[in-house]
Design an enzyme around this catalytic site. Structure first.
Site, PDB file in Angstrom:
ATOM      1  N   SER A   1       0.614  -1.245   0.139  1.00 41.98           N
ATOM      2  CA  SER A   1      -0.031  -0.007  -0.103  1.00 41.98           C
ATOM      3  C   SER A   1       0.911   1.475  -0.110  1.00 41.98           C
ATOM      4  CB  SER A   1      -0.733  -0.054   1.302  1.00 41.98           C
ATOM      5  OG  SER A   1      -1.580   1.198   1.675  1.00 41.98           O
TER       6      SER A   1
ATOM      7  N   TYR B   1      -2.008  -1.044  10.407  1.00 45.76           N
ATOM      8  CA  TYR B   1      -2.112  -1.368   8.845  1.00 45.76           C
ATOM      9  C   TYR B   1      -0.977  -1.020   8.309  1.00 45.76           C
ATOM     10  CZ  TYR B   1      -3.963  -1.175   4.312  1.00 45.76           C
ATOM     11  OH  TYR B   1      -4.044  -1.400   2.749  1.00 45.76           O
TER      12      TYR B   1
END
Length: 289
Positions: free
Chosen positions: A180, A193
């Protein structure tokens, strides 16, 4: 593009409940048999980026298997299977979906790999794509249970699926890991995350070096904001409305704009000199990495 306010109360999110529904394949995409004869396994392939990768792979001639979370994603998995059956080439075998309770545990990952190998004999393309995320205003709010769950889903599963799949991968095969933009930019409201996505970058680079001698390439994709079920399942309604407007392009992407990156990295004709690298379809964010 602003999304209408919406909220889902549990993860994994459900794509069929989203409005508008995500787009998975660009209308003007022209397949060219880049993956003809290949067998692909995509974790978390029932929706979002995973579904897009599956569809593009099928259009390019690959035989596709994907995982979904048992008891939560049956409707999305069924929809994906129907799409793949329509898109598969005449040379490919029928796609299939694998229900799994939790890929954060080694034995479940082993069973997934065994199902694919029993059906197709090998794995040529492995896409590690399972993910979850949760908002937390402070690291003090992230308890041990949540931290372990996020890391089990987002990075433990990548290790476990990979270590079992490698027994059935030959020279010329490839592994693609979904990380990401948050691995590079950080995210104050999703520290766990972002940390797990940073681990995926290090995993990708290290595994690539380890597997060069076996002729197996390992790369990653680091998307920016993408309209997937994770968004209404993670954010409140106001954040959904504003989602993606803070990147230079001023909008979130559709999964259809991310999927071709996986085709590129899976195709030896296109990316034979790529390993240990990460592609950045992120709407213009400069990450310098």
């Amino acid at each position: 593009m602003a999304f209408p306010p919406q909220k889902q109360d549990s993860q994994p999110g459900k794509e069929y409940l989203m409005h508008p529904l995500p787009q998975h394949v660009q209308k003007d995409y022209k397949p060219s048999n880049k993956l003809l004869g290949k067998v692909a396994l995509v974790t978390g392939g029932d929706s979002g980026i995973g579904r897009s990768a599956c569809e593009y792979f099928a259009l390019e001639g690959a035989t596709v298997a994907f995982t979904y979370v048992k008891g939560h994603e049956e409707r999305d998995a069924k929809d994906t299977l129907e799409m793949l059956r329509k898109e598969k080439s005449s040379d490919a075998k029928d796609p299939f979906a694998i229900a799994t309770p939790d890929l954060g545990y080694d034995d479940n990952c082993k069973k997934v790999v065994e199902e694919v190998v029993n059906a197709f004999g090998r794995i040529d393309i492995l896409v590690n794509n399972s993910a979850e995320q949760h908002k937390a205003n402070s690291v003090e709010e992230i308890n041990e249970k949540q931290l372990e769950k996020v890391f089990r889903t987002n990075i433990f599963s990548y290790f476990f699926v990979t270590r079992h799949a490698l027994k059935h991968m030959q020279e010329g095969s490839c592994i693609i890991n979904t990380t990401s933009v948050n691995a590079y930019s950080g995210n104050a409201s999703m520290v766990d995350y972002a940390a797990s996505k940073g681990a995926i970058v290090a995993f990708t680079r290290s595994l690539a070096l380890q597997l060069i001698s076996r002729g197996i390439r390992v790369n990653g994709v680091a998307p920016g904001p993408v309209w997937t079920p994770l968004i209404p399942a993670s954010f409140d309604e106001e954040q959904v409305v504003q989602f993606g407007t803070d990147v230079p392009m001023k909008r979130a992407s559709q999964p259809s704009e991310i999927g071709p990156a996986y085709v590129f990295l899976a195709s030896n004709a296109d990316s034979s000199y790529y390993t240990g690298q990460v592609l950045h379809p992120n709407g213009g964010e400069i990450v310098n990495a």
